[in-house]
Motif scaffolding. Structure first.
Motif, PDB file in Angstrom:
ATOM      1  N   THR A  56      13.578 -20.038  29.928  1.00 18.89           N
ATOM      2  CA  THR A  56      12.459 -19.339  29.281  1.00 18.89           C
ATOM      3  C   THR A  56      11.518 -20.257  28.506  1.00 18.89           C
ATOM      4  O   THR A  56      10.357 -19.905  28.275  1.00 18.89           O
ATOM      5  CB  THR A  56      12.983 -18.276  28.293  1.00 18.89           C
ATOM      6  OG1 THR A  56      13.830 -18.917  27.324  1.00 18.89           O
ATOM      7  CG2 THR A  56      13.764 -17.193  29.022  1.00 18.89           C
ATOM      8  N   ASP A  57      11.980 -21.441  28.105  1.00 20.15           N
ATOM      9  CA  ASP A  57      11.237 -22.231  27.126  1.00 20.15           C
ATOM     10  C   ASP A  57      10.500 -23.449  27.680  1.00 20.15           C
ATOM     11  O   ASP A  57       9.714 -24.071  26.954  1.00 20.15           O
ATOM     12  CB  ASP A  57      12.193 -22.710  26.020  1.00 20.15           C
ATOM     13  CG  ASP A  57      12.775 -21.551  25.229  1.00 20.15           C
ATOM     14  OD1 ASP A  57      12.106 -20.502  25.168  1.00 20.15           O
ATOM     15  OD2 ASP A  57      13.889 -21.688  24.693  1.00 20.15           O
ATOM     16  N   LEU A  58      10.722 -23.834  28.913  1.00 23.71           N
ATOM     17  CA  LEU A  58      10.031 -25.006  29.461  1.00 23.71           C
ATOM     18  C   LEU A  58       8.520 -24.741  29.547  1.00 23.71           C
ATOM     19  O   LEU A  58       8.108 -23.605  29.807  1.00 23.71           O
ATOM     20  CB  LEU A  58      10.579 -25.348  30.855  1.00 23.71           C
ATOM     21  CG  LEU A  58      12.016 -25.848  30.928  1.00 23.71           C
ATOM     22  CD1 LEU A  58      12.426 -26.056  32.395  1.00 23.71           C
ATOM     23  CD2 LEU A  58      12.193 -27.150  30.148  1.00 23.71           C
ATOM     24  N   PRO A  59       7.701 -25.769  29.365  1.00 24.74           N
ATOM     25  CA  PRO A  59       6.238 -25.575  29.429  1.00 24.74           C
ATOM     26  C   PRO A  59       5.735 -25.493  30.874  1.00 24.74           C
ATOM     27  O   PRO A  59       4.937 -26.310  31.330  1.00 24.74           O
ATOM     28  CB  PRO A  59       5.698 -26.823  28.718  1.00 24.74           C
ATOM     29  CG  PRO A  59       6.726 -27.870  28.981  1.00 24.74           C
ATOM     30  CD  PRO A  59       8.054 -27.152  28.971  1.00 24.74           C
ATOM     31  N   LEU A  60       6.217 -24.487  31.599  1.00 28.19           N
ATOM     32  CA  LEU A  60       5.877 -24.343  33.014  1.00 28.19           C
ATOM     33  C   LEU A  60       4.976 -23.154  33.304  1.00 28.19           C
ATOM     34  O   LEU A  60       4.487 -23.019  34.432  1.00 28.19           O
ATOM     35  CB  LEU A  60       7.156 -24.246  33.856  1.00 28.19           C
ATOM     36  CG  LEU A  60       8.050 -25.487  33.860  1.00 28.19           C
ATOM     37  CD1 LEU A  60       9.287 -25.243  34.722  1.00 28.19           C
ATOM     38  CD2 LEU A  60       7.285 -26.704  34.361  1.00 28.19           C
ATOM     39  N   PHE A  61       4.784 -22.269  32.323  1.00 30.61           N
ATOM     40  CA  PHE A  61       3.762 -21.245  32.496  1.00 30.61           C
ATOM     41  C   PHE A  61       2.418 -21.948  32.661  1.00 30.61           C
ATOM     42  O   PHE A  61       2.195 -23.019  32.090  1.00 30.61           O
ATOM     43  CB  PHE A  61       3.737 -20.298  31.298  1.00 30.61           C
ATOM     44  CG  PHE A  61       4.902 -19.345  31.263  1.00 30.61           C
ATOM     45  CD1 PHE A  61       4.886 -18.192  32.038  1.00 30.61           C
ATOM     46  CD2 PHE A  61       6.004 -19.604  30.475  1.00 30.61           C
ATOM     47  CE1 PHE A  61       5.952 -17.305  32.009  1.00 30.61           C
ATOM     48  CE2 PHE A  61       7.082 -18.731  30.439  1.00 30.61           C
ATOM     49  CZ  PHE A  61       7.053 -17.576  31.217  1.00 30.61           C
ATOM     50  N   LEU A  62       1.534 -21.353  33.421  1.00 27.82           N
ATOM     51  CA  LEU A  62       0.319 -22.052  33.832  1.00 27.82           C
ATOM     52  C   LEU A  62      -0.440 -22.678  32.670  1.00 27.82           C
ATOM     53  O   LEU A  62      -0.797 -23.858  32.717  1.00 27.82           O
ATOM     54  CB  LEU A  62      -0.605 -21.085  34.587  1.00 27.82           C
ATOM     55  CG  LEU A  62      -1.888 -21.714  35.147  1.00 27.82           C
ATOM     56  CD1 LEU A  62      -1.564 -22.820  36.141  1.00 27.82           C
ATOM     57  CD2 LEU A  62      -2.761 -20.655  35.814  1.00 27.82           C
TER      58      LEU A  62
ATOM     59  N   LEU B 288      -0.202 -29.406  28.920  1.00 30.10           N
ATOM     60  CA  LEU B 288       0.602 -30.618  28.997  1.00 30.10           C
ATOM     61  C   LEU B 288      -0.137 -31.749  29.707  1.00 30.10           C
ATOM     62  O   LEU B 288      -0.008 -32.913  29.337  1.00 30.10           O
ATOM     63  CB  LEU B 288       1.911 -30.314  29.713  1.00 30.10           C
ATOM     64  CG  LEU B 288       3.068 -31.296  29.539  1.00 30.10           C
ATOM     65  CD1 LEU B 288       3.469 -31.428  28.073  1.00 30.10           C
ATOM     66  CD2 LEU B 288       4.257 -30.863  30.385  1.00 30.10           C
ATOM     67  N   ILE B 289      -0.923 -31.407  30.723  1.00 31.82           N
ATOM     68  CA  ILE B 289      -1.613 -32.442  31.502  1.00 31.82           C
ATOM     69  C   ILE B 289      -3.065 -32.641  31.077  1.00 31.82           C
ATOM     70  O   ILE B 289      -3.769 -33.476  31.653  1.00 31.82           O
ATOM     71  CB  ILE B 289      -1.565 -32.138  33.013  1.00 31.82           C
ATOM     72  CG1 ILE B 289      -2.361 -30.863  33.335  1.00 31.82           C
ATOM     73  CG2 ILE B 289      -0.125 -32.014  33.505  1.00 31.82           C
ATOM     74  CD1 ILE B 289      -2.519 -30.595  34.822  1.00 31.82           C
ATOM     75  N   SER B 290      -3.515 -31.887  30.087  1.00 29.02           N
ATOM     76  CA  SER B 290      -4.929 -31.974  29.692  1.00 29.02           C
ATOM     77  C   SER B 290      -5.313 -33.365  29.198  1.00 29.02           C
ATOM     78  O   SER B 290      -6.436 -33.831  29.424  1.00 29.02           O
ATOM     79  CB  SER B 290      -5.251 -30.926  28.622  1.00 29.02           C
ATOM     80  OG  SER B 290      -4.501 -31.159  27.447  1.00 29.02           O
TER      81      SER B 290
ATOM     82  N   VAL C  76      11.471 -23.155  41.418  1.00 36.29           N
ATOM     83  CA  VAL C  76      12.045 -23.356  40.078  1.00 36.29           C
ATOM     84  C   VAL C  76      12.692 -22.066  39.578  1.00 36.29           C
ATOM     85  O   VAL C  76      13.817 -22.071  39.059  1.00 36.29           O
ATOM     86  CB  VAL C  76      10.960 -23.836  39.089  1.00 36.29           C
ATOM     87  CG1 VAL C  76      11.490 -23.806  37.657  1.00 36.29           C
ATOM     88  CG2 VAL C  76      10.492 -25.237  39.448  1.00 36.29           C
ATOM     89  N   ASN C  77      12.003 -20.941  39.746  1.00 37.49           N
ATOM     90  CA  ASN C  77      12.545 -19.660  39.306  1.00 37.49           C
ATOM     91  C   ASN C  77      13.831 -19.307  40.050  1.00 37.49           C
ATOM     92  O   ASN C  77      14.774 -18.755  39.463  1.00 37.49           O
ATOM     93  CB  ASN C  77      11.510 -18.548  39.510  1.00 37.49           C
ATOM     94  CG  ASN C  77      10.382 -18.599  38.494  1.00 37.49           C
ATOM     95  OD1 ASN C  77      10.524 -19.175  37.418  1.00 37.49           O
ATOM     96  ND2 ASN C  77       9.255 -18.016  38.832  1.00 37.49           N
ATOM     97  N   TYR C  78      13.873 -19.623  41.322  1.00 36.76           N
ATOM     98  CA  TYR C  78      15.076 -19.351  42.118  1.00 36.76           C
ATOM     99  C   TYR C  78      16.252 -20.195  41.643  1.00 36.76           C
ATOM    100  O   TYR C  78      17.374 -19.694  41.496  1.00 36.76           O
ATOM    101  CB  TYR C  78      14.786 -19.630  43.595  1.00 36.76           C
ATOM    102  CG  TYR C  78      15.993 -19.482  44.492  1.00 36.76           C
ATOM    103  CD1 TYR C  78      16.447 -18.222  44.870  1.00 36.76           C
ATOM    104  CD2 TYR C  78      16.684 -20.613  44.935  1.00 36.76           C
ATOM    105  CE1 TYR C  78      17.566 -18.085  45.684  1.00 36.76           C
ATOM    106  CE2 TYR C  78      17.805 -20.487  45.745  1.00 36.76           C
ATOM    107  CZ  TYR C  78      18.245 -19.222  46.123  1.00 36.76           C
ATOM    108  OH  TYR C  78      19.353 -19.089  46.917  1.00 36.76           O
ATOM    109  N   LEU C  79      15.986 -21.461  41.356  1.00 37.40           N
ATOM    110  CA  LEU C  79      17.059 -22.376  40.949  1.00 37.40           C
ATOM    111  C   LEU C  79      17.550 -22.086  39.530  1.00 37.40           C
ATOM    112  O   LEU C  79      18.743 -22.199  39.240  1.00 37.40           O
ATOM    113  CB  LEU C  79      16.569 -23.820  41.039  1.00 37.40           C
ATOM    114  CG  LEU C  79      16.264 -24.344  42.455  1.00 37.40           C
ATOM    115  CD1 LEU C  79      15.677 -25.747  42.390  1.00 37.40           C
ATOM    116  CD2 LEU C  79      17.524 -24.331  43.324  1.00 37.40           C
TER     117      LEU C  79
END
Length: 246
Positions: A77-83, A89-91, A179-182
Protein backbone atom coordinates in the motif's frame (compact mmCIF):
# COMPACT_ATOMS: atom_id res chain seq x y z
CA UNK A 1 -12.60 29.34 20.63
CA UNK A 2 -9.86 26.89 19.71
CA UNK A 3 -10.81 24.37 17.05
CA UNK A 4 -9.92 20.85 18.24
CA UNK A 5 -6.80 19.44 16.63
CA UNK A 6 -8.69 16.23 15.83
CA UNK A 7 -10.82 18.25 13.38
CA UNK A 8 -7.77 19.02 11.32
CA UNK A 9 -6.35 15.50 11.55
CA UNK A 10 -9.53 13.96 10.12
CA UNK A 11 -9.76 13.13 6.39
CA UNK A 12 -9.95 16.16 4.12
CA UNK A 13 -13.50 16.74 2.87
CA UNK A 14 -14.22 17.80 -0.69
CA UNK A 15 -15.20 21.47 -0.73
CA UNK A 16 -13.64 22.25 2.63
CA UNK A 17 -11.12 25.01 3.37
CA UNK A 18 -8.39 22.35 3.43
CA UNK A 19 -9.39 21.47 -0.12
CA UNK A 20 -9.70 24.87 -1.77
CA UNK A 21 -7.20 27.04 0.10
CA UNK A 22 -4.11 25.13 -1.13
CA UNK A 23 -5.41 25.37 -4.71
CA UNK A 24 -6.03 29.11 -4.45
CA UNK A 25 -2.63 29.72 -2.83
CA UNK A 26 -0.87 27.66 -5.52
CA UNK A 27 -2.70 29.54 -8.29
CA UNK A 28 -1.77 32.98 -6.89
CA UNK A 29 1.86 32.03 -6.22
CA UNK A 30 2.17 30.44 -9.68
CA UNK A 31 0.97 33.57 -11.45
CA UNK A 32 3.45 35.65 -9.47
CA UNK A 33 6.26 33.15 -10.15
CA UNK A 34 5.60 32.87 -13.89
CA UNK A 35 5.33 36.64 -14.29
CA UNK A 36 8.60 37.22 -12.44
CA UNK A 37 10.43 34.30 -14.09
CA UNK A 38 9.86 35.77 -17.54
CA UNK A 39 11.93 38.81 -16.55
CA UNK A 40 15.07 36.89 -15.50
CA UNK A 41 17.84 35.28 -17.53
CA UNK A 42 17.49 31.82 -19.08
CA UNK A 43 20.05 30.45 -16.64
CA UNK A 44 17.95 31.63 -13.70
CA UNK A 45 14.75 30.34 -15.32
CA UNK A 46 16.33 26.88 -15.50
CA UNK A 47 17.53 27.11 -11.89
CA UNK A 48 13.99 27.84 -10.71
CA UNK A 49 12.74 24.90 -12.77
CA UNK A 50 15.29 22.58 -11.14
CA UNK A 51 14.24 23.80 -7.70
CA UNK A 52 10.58 23.03 -8.43
CA UNK A 53 11.48 19.47 -9.41
CA UNK A 54 13.76 19.04 -6.39
CA UNK A 55 11.07 20.18 -3.95
CA UNK A 56 8.57 17.68 -5.40
CA UNK A 57 10.99 14.74 -5.48
CA UNK A 58 12.45 15.33 -2.02
CA UNK A 59 8.94 15.72 -0.61
CA UNK A 60 8.15 12.20 -1.88
CA UNK A 61 11.44 10.81 -0.58
CA UNK A 62 11.04 12.54 2.79
CA UNK A 63 7.47 11.37 3.21
CA UNK A 64 8.25 7.73 2.47
CA UNK A 65 11.33 7.83 4.67
CA UNK A 66 9.12 9.20 7.45
CA UNK A 67 6.60 6.39 6.90
CA UNK A 68 9.32 3.75 6.92
CA UNK A 69 10.76 5.06 10.20
CA UNK A 70 7.54 5.73 12.09
CA UNK A 71 5.02 3.14 10.83
CA UNK A 72 4.80 -0.46 9.70
CA UNK A 73 5.72 0.34 6.10
CA UNK A 74 3.68 -1.92 3.85
CA UNK A 75 4.88 -2.56 0.31
CA UNK A 76 1.37 -3.47 -0.79
CA UNK A 77 0.00 0.00 0.00
CA UNK A 78 2.83 2.44 0.73
CA UNK A 79 5.27 2.32 -2.21
CA UNK A 80 5.33 5.49 -4.36
CA UNK A 81 3.84 3.67 -7.35
CA UNK A 82 0.53 5.47 -7.71
CA UNK A 83 0.79 7.60 -10.82
CA UNK A 84 1.15 11.00 -9.13
CA UNK A 85 3.65 9.69 -6.56
CA UNK A 86 5.66 8.05 -9.34
CA UNK A 87 5.62 11.29 -11.33
CA UNK A 88 6.73 13.18 -8.25
CA UNK A 89 9.60 10.75 -7.76
CA UNK A 90 10.95 11.29 -11.28
CA UNK A 91 10.16 15.00 -11.57
CA UNK A 92 13.67 16.00 -10.50
CA UNK A 93 15.12 13.96 -13.39
CA UNK A 94 12.91 15.86 -15.83
CA UNK A 95 13.71 19.31 -14.45
CA UNK A 96 17.42 18.51 -14.28
CA UNK A 97 17.80 17.40 -17.91
CA UNK A 98 14.68 18.98 -19.50
CA UNK A 99 14.41 16.09 -21.97
CA UNK A 100 11.79 16.83 -24.59
CA UNK A 101 10.63 13.20 -24.78
CA UNK A 102 9.94 13.32 -21.03
CA UNK A 103 8.02 16.56 -21.47
CA UNK A 104 5.87 14.97 -24.19
CA UNK A 105 4.94 12.07 -21.93
CA UNK A 106 4.68 13.82 -18.58
CA UNK A 107 2.57 16.74 -19.80
CA UNK A 108 -0.49 14.60 -20.45
CA UNK A 109 0.15 12.21 -17.57
CA UNK A 110 0.32 15.10 -15.13
CA UNK A 111 -2.75 16.99 -16.31
CA UNK A 112 -4.83 13.83 -16.71
CA UNK A 113 -3.68 12.27 -13.45
CA UNK A 114 -3.60 15.26 -11.13
CA UNK A 115 -6.90 16.83 -12.24
CA UNK A 116 -8.96 14.14 -10.54
CA UNK A 117 -6.59 14.10 -7.54
CA UNK A 118 -6.97 17.85 -7.05
CA UNK A 119 -10.75 17.85 -7.54
CA UNK A 120 -11.32 14.84 -5.28
CA UNK A 121 -8.45 14.76 -2.77
CA UNK A 122 -7.77 11.49 -0.93
CA UNK A 123 -5.98 12.73 2.21
CA UNK A 124 -6.39 10.56 5.30
CA UNK A 125 -5.18 13.20 7.79
CA UNK A 126 -5.69 16.91 7.23
CA UNK A 127 -3.71 20.00 8.20
CA UNK A 128 -1.09 20.14 9.67
CA UNK A 129 -0.07 16.52 8.98
CA UNK A 130 2.90 15.54 6.79
CA UNK A 131 0.44 13.66 4.56
CA UNK A 132 -1.53 16.89 3.95
CA UNK A 133 1.53 18.87 2.87
CA UNK A 134 2.94 15.96 0.86
CA UNK A 135 -0.32 15.58 -1.06
CA UNK A 136 -0.65 19.21 -2.09
CA UNK A 137 3.05 19.88 -2.70
CA UNK A 138 3.26 16.89 -5.04
CA UNK A 139 -0.03 17.22 -6.90
CA UNK A 140 -0.09 21.00 -7.26
CA UNK A 141 3.68 21.06 -7.73
CA UNK A 142 3.43 18.73 -10.72
CA UNK A 143 0.91 21.04 -12.37
CA UNK A 144 3.10 24.08 -11.67
CA UNK A 145 6.13 22.20 -13.06
CA UNK A 146 4.46 21.41 -16.40
CA UNK A 147 2.91 24.87 -16.73
CA UNK A 148 6.33 26.39 -16.04
CA UNK A 149 7.91 24.20 -18.71
CA UNK A 150 5.24 25.28 -21.20
CA UNK A 151 4.76 28.95 -20.37
CA UNK A 152 8.21 30.02 -19.16
CA UNK A 153 10.60 27.62 -20.90
CA UNK A 154 8.39 27.55 -24.02
CA UNK A 155 8.30 23.76 -24.39
CA UNK A 156 5.38 22.65 -26.56
CA UNK A 157 3.81 19.28 -27.38
CA UNK A 158 2.89 18.10 -30.87
CA UNK A 159 0.07 15.85 -31.99
CA UNK A 160 2.56 13.00 -31.99
CA UNK A 161 3.21 13.73 -28.31
CA UNK A 162 -0.40 12.79 -27.50
CA UNK A 163 0.06 9.28 -28.87
CA UNK A 164 3.53 8.88 -27.33
CA UNK A 165 2.10 9.76 -23.94
CA UNK A 166 -0.90 7.45 -24.37
CA UNK A 167 1.21 4.45 -25.41
CA UNK A 168 3.72 5.09 -22.61
CA UNK A 169 0.87 5.14 -20.11
CA UNK A 170 -0.25 1.73 -21.32
CA UNK A 171 3.23 0.41 -20.59
CA UNK A 172 3.10 1.89 -17.08
CA UNK A 173 -0.33 0.32 -16.49
CA UNK A 174 0.86 -3.10 -17.66
CA UNK A 175 3.80 -2.89 -15.26
CA UNK A 176 1.42 -1.94 -12.44
CA UNK A 177 -0.80 -4.92 -13.28
CA UNK A 178 2.20 -7.21 -12.86
CA UNK A 179 3.25 -5.46 -9.62
CA UNK A 180 -0.29 -5.71 -8.24
CA UNK A 181 -0.44 -9.40 -9.11
CA UNK A 182 2.89 -10.15 -7.43
CA UNK A 183 2.26 -8.05 -4.30
CA UNK A 184 -1.51 -8.39 -4.00
CA UNK A 185 -1.67 -4.60 -4.09
CA UNK A 186 -3.95 -2.04 -5.73
CA UNK A 187 -1.57 0.55 -7.17
CA UNK A 188 -3.23 3.00 -9.57
CA UNK A 189 -6.57 1.49 -8.48
CA UNK A 190 -6.40 -1.24 -11.12
CA UNK A 191 -7.98 -3.88 -8.86
CA UNK A 192 -10.61 -1.76 -7.11
CA UNK A 193 -11.71 1.86 -6.85
CA UNK A 194 -10.46 4.15 -4.06
CA UNK A 195 -12.57 4.19 -0.90
CA UNK A 196 -12.89 7.98 -1.09
CA UNK A 197 -15.12 9.71 -3.64
CA UNK A 198 -13.62 9.93 -7.12
CA UNK A 199 -14.63 10.29 -10.74
CA UNK A 200 -14.26 6.50 -11.05
CA UNK A 201 -17.49 6.16 -9.08
CA UNK A 202 -19.36 7.21 -12.23
CA UNK A 203 -17.71 4.60 -14.43
CA UNK A 204 -19.20 1.42 -12.99
CA UNK A 205 -17.66 -1.45 -11.07
CA UNK A 206 -14.42 -3.33 -11.76
CA UNK A 207 -13.31 -3.97 -14.46
CA UNK A 208 -15.79 -1.73 -16.29
CA UNK A 209 -14.34 1.50 -14.88
CA UNK A 210 -10.90 0.58 -16.27
CA UNK A 211 -12.35 0.03 -19.74
CA UNK A 212 -14.22 3.35 -19.57
CA UNK A 213 -11.05 5.19 -18.54
CA UNK A 214 -9.17 3.58 -21.44
CA UNK A 215 -11.89 4.69 -23.87
CA UNK A 216 -11.97 8.30 -22.70
CA UNK A 217 -8.22 8.67 -22.12
CA UNK A 218 -7.11 9.36 -25.70
CA UNK A 219 -9.93 11.86 -26.39
CA UNK A 220 -9.07 13.51 -23.08
CA UNK A 221 -5.40 13.77 -24.10
CA UNK A 222 -6.50 15.31 -27.41
CA UNK A 223 -8.64 17.80 -25.50
CA UNK A 224 -5.61 18.74 -23.37
CA UNK A 225 -3.61 19.22 -26.57
CA UNK A 226 -6.26 21.49 -28.14
CA UNK A 227 -5.10 24.78 -26.48
CA UNK A 228 -1.54 24.15 -27.71
CA UNK A 229 -2.83 23.38 -31.21
CA UNK A 230 -4.95 26.53 -31.31
CA UNK A 231 -2.10 28.68 -29.95
CA UNK A 232 0.29 27.28 -32.57
CA UNK A 233 -2.26 27.82 -35.33
CA UNK A 234 -2.80 31.42 -34.18
CA UNK A 235 0.95 32.02 -34.14
CA UNK A 236 1.33 30.70 -37.69
CA UNK A 237 -1.57 32.86 -38.84
CA UNK A 238 0.06 35.94 -37.36
CA UNK A 239 3.37 35.10 -39.03
CA UNK A 240 1.67 34.79 -42.41
CA UNK A 241 -0.07 38.13 -41.95
CA UNK A 242 3.24 39.81 -41.11
CA UNK A 243 4.85 38.27 -44.20
CA UNK A 244 2.03 39.58 -46.39
CA UNK A 245 2.41 43.07 -44.96
CA UNK A 246 6.15 43.00 -45.68
Amino acid sequence: MLIPLLYFLSPVKIGSYEHFLPIVCAAVLSIMLFTWAKTVSLKFKILIFKLIGAVITFTIIGYHTHLALTTDYNITTDLPLFLCSFLGLISMVFTQYRSYWMYEILLFWVFAGTTQAVLTPDIATGFPSFDFFRYWIVHLGLIVMMLYASLVLNMRPTLRSVFKSFISLQVYLLIMLVVNYLLGSNYSYLNRKPTSASVLDYFGDWPLYILVVELVLLPYFLLLYLPFYLANRHKKSQSKNIEKQV
